[in-house]
Design a protein around this motif. Structure first.
Motif, PDB file in Angstrom:
ATOM      1  N   GLN A 191       5.136  24.838  -3.148  1.00  0.00           N
ATOM      2  CA  GLN A 191       4.434  24.203  -2.033  1.00  0.00           C
ATOM      3  C   GLN A 191       2.963  23.958  -2.375  1.00  0.00           C
ATOM      4  N   ALA A 192       2.346  24.979  -2.981  1.00  0.00           N
ATOM      5  CA  ALA A 192       0.940  24.824  -3.377  1.00  0.00           C
ATOM      6  C   ALA A 192       0.810  23.724  -4.421  1.00  0.00           C
ATOM      7  N   TRP A 193       1.753  23.653  -5.342  1.00  0.00           N
ATOM      8  CA  TRP A 193       1.710  22.623  -6.386  1.00  0.00           C
ATOM      9  C   TRP A 193       1.870  21.229  -5.784  1.00  0.00           C
ATOM     10  N   ASP A 194       2.706  21.121  -4.755  1.00  0.00           N
ATOM     11  CA  ASP A 194       2.920  19.790  -4.167  1.00  0.00           C
ATOM     12  C   ASP A 194       1.626  19.263  -3.545  1.00  0.00           C
ATOM     13  N   ALA A 195       0.933  20.146  -2.817  1.00  0.00           N
ATOM     14  CA  ALA A 195      -0.343  19.730  -2.221  1.00  0.00           C
ATOM     15  C   ALA A 195      -1.368  19.417  -3.307  1.00  0.00           C
ATOM     16  N   PHE A 234      -4.787  16.704  -4.053  1.00  0.00           N
ATOM     17  CA  PHE A 234      -5.978  16.819  -4.908  1.00  0.00           C
ATOM     18  C   PHE A 234      -5.966  15.795  -6.049  1.00  0.00           C
ATOM     19  N   LEU A 235      -4.893  15.784  -6.860  1.00  0.00           N
ATOM     20  CA  LEU A 235      -4.882  14.893  -8.029  1.00  0.00           C
ATOM     21  C   LEU A 235      -4.474  13.457  -7.675  1.00  0.00           C
ATOM     22  N   GLY A 236      -3.806  13.288  -6.540  1.00  0.00           N
ATOM     23  CA  GLY A 236      -3.479  11.930  -6.109  1.00  0.00           C
ATOM     24  C   GLY A 236      -2.272  11.325  -6.794  1.00  0.00           C
ATOM     25  N   LEU A 237      -1.358  12.172  -7.314  1.00  0.00           N
ATOM     26  CA  LEU A 237      -0.125  11.634  -7.874  1.00  0.00           C
ATOM     27  C   LEU A 237       0.837  11.287  -6.744  1.00  0.00           C
ATOM     28  N   PRO A 278       4.631  11.007  -5.104  1.00  0.00           N
ATOM     29  CA  PRO A 278       5.954  11.624  -5.273  1.00  0.00           C
ATOM     30  C   PRO A 278       6.861  10.704  -6.091  1.00  0.00           C
ATOM     31  N   GLY A 279       7.563  11.294  -7.050  1.00  0.00           N
ATOM     32  CA  GLY A 279       8.409  10.509  -7.948  1.00  0.00           C
ATOM     33  C   GLY A 279       9.862  10.538  -7.526  1.00  0.00           C
ATOM     34  N   ARG A 280      10.702  10.110  -8.427  1.00  0.00           N
ATOM     35  CA  ARG A 280      12.117   9.982  -8.097  1.00  0.00           C
ATOM     36  C   ARG A 280      12.932  10.480  -9.275  1.00  0.00           C
ATOM     37  N   GLY A 281      14.080  11.063  -8.996  1.00  0.00           N
ATOM     38  CA  GLY A 281      14.959  11.489 -10.082  1.00  0.00           C
ATOM     39  C   GLY A 281      16.091  12.325  -9.537  1.00  0.00           C
ATOM     40  N   GLU A 282      17.151  12.456 -10.344  1.00  0.00           N
ATOM     41  CA  GLU A 282      18.277  13.291  -9.940  1.00  0.00           C
ATOM     42  C   GLU A 282      17.889  14.755 -10.109  1.00  0.00           C
ATOM     43  N   GLY A 283      18.620  15.633  -9.413  1.00  0.00           N
ATOM     44  CA  GLY A 283      18.380  17.061  -9.563  1.00  0.00           C
ATOM     45  C   GLY A 283      17.320  17.559  -8.598  1.00  0.00           C
ATOM     46  N   PRO A 284      17.124  18.903  -8.590  1.00  0.00           N
ATOM     47  CA  PRO A 284      16.264  19.534  -7.580  1.00  0.00           C
ATOM     48  C   PRO A 284      14.768  19.529  -7.908  1.00  0.00           C
ATOM     49  N   SER A 285      14.383  19.103  -9.110  1.00  0.00           N
ATOM     50  CA  SER A 285      12.982  19.236  -9.517  1.00  0.00           C
ATOM     51  C   SER A 285      12.059  18.350  -8.695  1.00  0.00           C
ATOM     52  N   ALA A 286      10.825  18.826  -8.482  1.00  0.00           N
ATOM     53  CA  ALA A 286       9.794  17.975  -7.872  1.00  0.00           C
ATOM     54  C   ALA A 286       9.209  17.106  -8.974  1.00  0.00           C
ATOM     55  N   LYS A 287       9.124  15.812  -8.699  1.00  0.00           N
ATOM     56  CA  LYS A 287       8.628  14.875  -9.707  1.00  0.00           C
ATOM     57  C   LYS A 287       7.460  14.079  -9.139  1.00  0.00           C
ATOM     58  N   TYR A 288       6.534  13.713 -10.038  1.00  0.00           N
ATOM     59  CA  TYR A 288       5.316  13.029  -9.594  1.00  0.00           C
ATOM     60  C   TYR A 288       5.009  11.859 -10.504  1.00  0.00           C
ATOM     61  N   ARG A 289       4.612  10.760  -9.874  1.00  0.00           N
ATOM     62  CA  ARG A 289       4.310   9.524 -10.601  1.00  0.00           C
ATOM     63  C   ARG A 289       2.815   9.336 -10.809  1.00  0.00           C
ATOM     64  N   MET A 290       2.473   8.705 -11.942  1.00  0.00           N
ATOM     65  CA  MET A 290       1.093   8.304 -12.219  1.00  0.00           C
ATOM     66  C   MET A 290       1.003   6.802 -12.455  1.00  0.00           C
ATOM     67  N   LYS A 306     -11.599  20.255   0.158  1.00  0.00           N
ATOM     68  CA  LYS A 306     -10.565  20.018   1.168  1.00  0.00           C
ATOM     69  C   LYS A 306      -9.278  20.768   0.856  1.00  0.00           C
ATOM     70  N   TYR A 307      -8.919  20.831  -0.446  1.00  0.00           N
ATOM     71  CA  TYR A 307      -7.650  21.451  -0.823  1.00  0.00           C
ATOM     72  C   TYR A 307      -7.810  22.872  -1.339  1.00  0.00           C
ATOM     73  N   GLY A 308      -8.990  23.446  -1.211  1.00  0.00           N
ATOM     74  CA  GLY A 308      -9.209  24.838  -1.632  1.00  0.00           C
ATOM     75  C   GLY A 308      -9.021  25.028  -3.133  1.00  0.00           C
ATOM     76  N   VAL A 309      -9.381  24.014  -3.914  1.00  0.00           N
ATOM     77  CA  VAL A 309      -9.203  24.077  -5.365  1.00  0.00           C
ATOM     78  C   VAL A 309     -10.457  24.693  -5.987  1.00  0.00           C
TER      79      VAL A 309
END
Ligand SMILES: [Fe+2]
Length: 291
Positions: free
Chosen positions: A17-21, A26-29, A31-43, A230-233
């Motif tokens: 959850q912290a990584w998603d935020a 913060f980094l502005g990536l 949300p990506g797409r893909g099969e399986g349970p992994s969280a993916k991020y697009r640039m 803002k994101y407590g980084v």
């Protein structure tokens, strides 16, 4: 023949959850797409550039190198196999999860999972749109960015990335740790990005020191600095400019403890005119440690 670029990277993290935020806010990536349970991020147009899976390592879990053609993939597999490295063709399921046509999976001499692939999924019909308003990331032929890894078997790891995957030395930086010990960092390129891979020859509790994402403009970097509050980084290094790739950047802690470098305006390396050099400092100015 070398790998063409760092196509994607994967982290195993304890707090999804912290990584998603962190990734989207913060980094502005995107949300990506893909099969399986992994969280993916697009640039960019690719279906993902960074994958995050839940686990206890809080470290880099794999790196994916892109090659240009299926023939290049076969040539690299043949070279690795001839060198005695188990370089198996990945299951259809893993290739589908990565969204690639063909995929080989192996381990580098430090035990890191290395993937080499061809045929990534490009979502040009779904334009990249940063949730934080980042105007863009420099990727394309230069790939995701760079990774800086602590390694204890430096000779074997160097031989693997240069002799087998085709990385070329860009330069070195000596850091005087004590009057009689200088730590020499090694920077390697596989395309015009000054370094895609840097090796820190020392044992460390975790492999990943930092990964770098390069934003399109200085304003993008400035806005990211403002988003830390803002994101407590937690910022780990002030804005500065590196001696070797001349990246203007700052550093911040990720939710897993290792760092990210957020930069812009790194130089490009052209192999026919590049000369390997040595630097005595990591930064021209700035990059002071934050408490
Ligand atoms: Fe860096």
């Amino acid at each position: 023949m070398s790998v063409a670029s760092l196509g994607y990277i994967g982290f195993e993290v304890s707090d999804l959850q912290a990584w998603d935020a962190y990734m989207t806010g913060f980094l502005g990536l995107m949300p990506g797409r893909g099969e399986g349970p992994s969280a993916k991020y697009r640039m960019d147009e690719r279906s993902f550039r960074i994958q995050v899976d839940e686990g206890q390592k809080d470290d880099l879990s794999f790196i994916g190198f892109e090659v240009a053609t299926p023939e290049d993939l076969k040539a690299l597999r043949d070279r690795l196999t001839a060198a005695g490295i188990d370089c198996s063709v990945a299951s259809n399921q893993l290739a589908a999860e990565r969204g690639v046509r063909d995929l080989a999976v192996l381990k580098d001499p430090s035990g890191l999972q290395v993937e080499i692939y061809v045929g990534a999924t490009a979502l040009t019909h779904v334009p990249f749109n940063s949730p934080a308003g980042v105007s863009g990331f420099r990727t394309g032929a230069q790939g995701v960015g760079h990774v800086v890894m602590a390694v204890d078997k430096i000779d074997e790891v160097r031989a693997f990335y240069t002799g087998l995957l085709g990385f070329r030395l860009s330069d070195t930086i000596g850091i005087a740790i004590s009057p009689d010990f200088t730590l020499t960092l090694e920077f390697y390129h596989c395309n015009p990005r000054h370094h895609t891979l840097a090796l820190v020859p020392m044992p460390a509790p975790r492999r990943m020191h930092h990964f770098m994402v390069e934003m399109a403009t200085m304003d993008d970097v400035g806005y990211a600095m403002d988003r830390m509050a803002k994101y407590g980084v937690r910022q780990t290094m002030t804005l500065g400019k590196h001696t070797n790739d001349q990246m203007v950047s700052f550093y911040a802690a990720t939710p897993s403890g290792f760092e990210v470098e957020v930069g812009t305006a790194g130089i490009a390396v052209q192999d026919d005119s590049w000369r390997v050099t040595h630097h005595e400092a990591t930064s021209m100015w700035g990059h002071k440690h934050c408490n």
